[in-house]
Design a protein around this motif. Sequence first.
Motif, PDB file in Angstrom:
ATOM      1  N   GLY A 367       0.808  -1.209   0.000  1.00 50.46           N
ATOM      2  CA  GLY A 367       0.000   0.000   0.000  1.00 50.46           C
ATOM      3  C   GLY A 367       0.845   1.264   0.000  1.00 50.46           C
ATOM      4  O   GLY A 367       2.061   1.238  -0.248  1.00 50.46           O
ATOM      5  N   THR A 368       0.185   2.369   0.299  1.00 50.07           N
ATOM      6  CA  THR A 368       0.861   3.669   0.308  1.00 50.07           C
ATOM      7  C   THR A 368       1.832   3.785   1.467  1.00 50.07           C
ATOM      8  O   THR A 368       2.898   4.394   1.348  1.00 50.07           O
ATOM      9  CB  THR A 368      -0.182   4.804   0.403  1.00 50.07           C
ATOM     10  OG1 THR A 368      -1.143   4.638  -0.634  1.00 50.07           O
ATOM     11  CG2 THR A 368       0.484   6.165   0.279  1.00 50.07           C
ATOM     12  N   TYR A 369       1.486   3.180   2.593  1.00 54.94           N
ATOM     13  CA  TYR A 369       2.264   3.367   3.808  1.00 54.94           C
ATOM     14  C   TYR A 369       2.853   2.055   4.312  1.00 54.94           C
ATOM     15  O   TYR A 369       2.280   0.977   4.112  1.00 54.94           O
ATOM     16  CB  TYR A 369       1.389   3.985   4.906  1.00 54.94           C
ATOM     17  CG  TYR A 369       0.891   5.368   4.564  1.00 54.94           C
ATOM     18  CD1 TYR A 369       1.699   6.487   4.733  1.00 54.94           C
ATOM     19  CD2 TYR A 369      -0.392   5.555   4.040  1.00 54.94           C
ATOM     20  CE1 TYR A 369       1.256   7.752   4.409  1.00 54.94           C
ATOM     21  CE2 TYR A 369      -0.846   6.825   3.713  1.00 54.94           C
ATOM     22  CZ  TYR A 369      -0.018   7.915   3.897  1.00 54.94           C
ATOM     23  OH  TYR A 369      -0.465   9.167   3.575  1.00 54.94           O
ATOM     24  N   THR A 370       4.006   2.173   4.961  1.00 54.95           N
ATOM     25  CA  THR A 370       4.608   1.066   5.693  1.00 54.95           C
ATOM     26  C   THR A 370       4.136   1.173   7.142  1.00 54.95           C
ATOM     27  O   THR A 370       4.428   2.170   7.819  1.00 54.95           O
ATOM     28  CB  THR A 370       6.140   1.131   5.643  1.00 54.95           C
ATOM     29  OG1 THR A 370       6.570   1.101   4.285  1.00 54.95           O
ATOM     30  CG2 THR A 370       6.756  -0.019   6.417  1.00 54.95           C
ATOM     31  N   THR A 371       3.399   0.181   7.600  1.00 51.82           N
ATOM     32  CA  THR A 371       2.846   0.233   8.961  1.00 51.82           C
ATOM     33  C   THR A 371       3.850  -0.351   9.941  1.00 51.82           C
ATOM     34  O   THR A 371       4.263  -1.510   9.816  1.00 51.82           O
ATOM     35  CB  THR A 371       1.525  -0.544   9.046  1.00 51.82           C
ATOM     36  OG1 THR A 371       0.594   0.022   8.118  1.00 51.82           O
ATOM     37  CG2 THR A 371       0.943  -0.466  10.441  1.00 51.82           C
TER      38      THR A 371
END
Length: 672
Positions: A367-371
């Motif tokens: 996705g857009t972000y690395t969690t």
Amino acid sequence: MLAGAFVAQVVGALLPNTLLLAVATAVGLATDAALHRWQRRTVTLLAKAHADVTVRQLLRDLLLVVGLLRIEQQSQESVFLPVVIGLLVLYALHFTVQAVSVKVRRSRTLPFVTRNIDASALRLSSAPPSLLTRRAGHRLLAFGAPATLGLLVTAIVDDGLPSAVGVAVSVTLMAVGLVRLALHLLPSRRPVSEAEALAWLDAWLAEYRPTVGMYFSGGTTSAYQANMWLEPLAALDGRPVIVLRERFMVQKIAATDIPVICLPKVATLMRLEHSTLRMMIHPANSGKTSQILRVPTIKHAFVNHGESDKLSSCNPYAKAYDEVWVAGPAARERYALADVGIDDRDVVEVGRPQLDPVLPYAGPPSGTYTTVLYAPTWEGWDGNPGNTSVVLAGENIVRSLLADPGVRLLYKPHPMTGSVDPRAGAANERIQAMIREANRRRPATSGPTVDAAELARRTAELERATSSSFRAAADDVERMLAQGEPDSGRAAEVERATAAWDAAYWGSFDEAQHQIITAARPGIFSCFNQADVLISDVSSVVSDWLASEKPYAVANTSGMTEDEFRAAFTTVRAATILAPAGDGVPGLLAAVRDPGQDTLVKDRAELKLHLLGPSDPPSVSRLRDAARALEQKTLLRGTARPEAPASGIPTQRDHLAAADTADPAEAAPSPS
């Protein structure tokens, strides 16, 4: 404000000054109410100084009377004398209610507490309102408010009627409360006697015939240690039971169909010697554990509430148990190296059955972000700076993570953070402030996918499923005997409701927003499944995370070099090591996003096997096998209880006699 209000009230009464007296009284009442609502610790300190709410309210009312008498210069003494007498009656009733409430509580306090057991034979009834039985300060404030307000109005309008009416209302309220309490002392409203209750408990144990159990004792924040073993306990053969020692813990145990018995007194606990219990698991050590270990008819296994490289994971107390159940070979080696007196033959590898909900590694973030999940542990009891990263490294780590625009941070501190070291609590607050500030500066992207109404609905469903209220089928002996195990309906319902709530919870936030997670929900495993990478300390969180085989990092605040740190702690051997300055965070994120830079994939797989054991056979199966084997040891020792005869419960002497006359050939274990 409270002290100032009393000083101003004294001045207003002695001058006399009607306005000052009225304002000071109103401020004092409001401050007292605020203290009870938001500053419970201050209320406790005042009580220890013998300035509890009863003393404060009495002083407040007496100062009002003094002010009234000074204002009227004794000219209306005949008017205020009934008011003073009424106040005396009010306080006399208050102390009478307090005395009766103690008697009511004692008459309703049975020697044990149960959950998921049909205890209707004990003639239990609904408890009186807590305002009458346990909240004396709130009761005096609430019931005495009309009298205080009446005196206040009289001081302002110079008319004795309001004070007389206010005192009369307060006296009436207190008298009604006294009658309400006294009704619970009637024979028809009282539960059974202690002897009758204990006889009922013995009969229930003889009918239910539990063979396995979990024993737990701990403080108010320790219930999670027992809750993580509820599902594995329910999966064991036989009819399990949970034995607690603290009354408050009964409501802190999560939703389960397993019968729960709280036995606060040692004498009551010893009655388990005459039950059919053969073995018990122990998720934690406590001072009261030694009491159940005295029972010779029960075998005991220490299962711990998590596995880490801390010294607490190889506590010498473990040698008090018959067996120590661990996840994998690493824990066995840990006990051997610690040399704390644990015989290797008593160590049994059972895996970690709690880790079934943890999803496997699915590759780098798509996705857009690395969690990133930052889940530091707490500071511990020994003052070791390496216990938690919160104090020395937490702010640096979080600052580095927040500086990366492609990171979404989940911050889940240990619930006991700051309970021993105030510096840890202060650092935790600063970290949370940093995250909130970062959220304010960060623009939203797609917005939440679940609205507040849906989350509220899912929350209500989960609360219904996890309610601790009694379910009539929970201890249906005939059904259990027919099926051979407890009904899994509640467990399945909780699993469905939890999954739905988790989906709604994570969908209720914008994907760009960082999260601070301090409540019991979502659980740590739900956070695991959201995260791409973990940052933690040397703790059981790391061991559990390895079930996913995702990348992780461990903060080194111990003062050791990186090589010393890796050599000292098995759980960090496949981790990225972060120094207190947090300067290794960018490299960690690069390895998470680019599989080509992730050089620890093989190490994580090998360490998972070393820490958690093989995945085949499943951990639940190995746990069942260990329980059966321990029960068999009890039977072979000759101290296990045979099937209870219809005439009553067998005694220790019965079993010793049975063991003496048993045929040795019959006692020999079968090849299976």
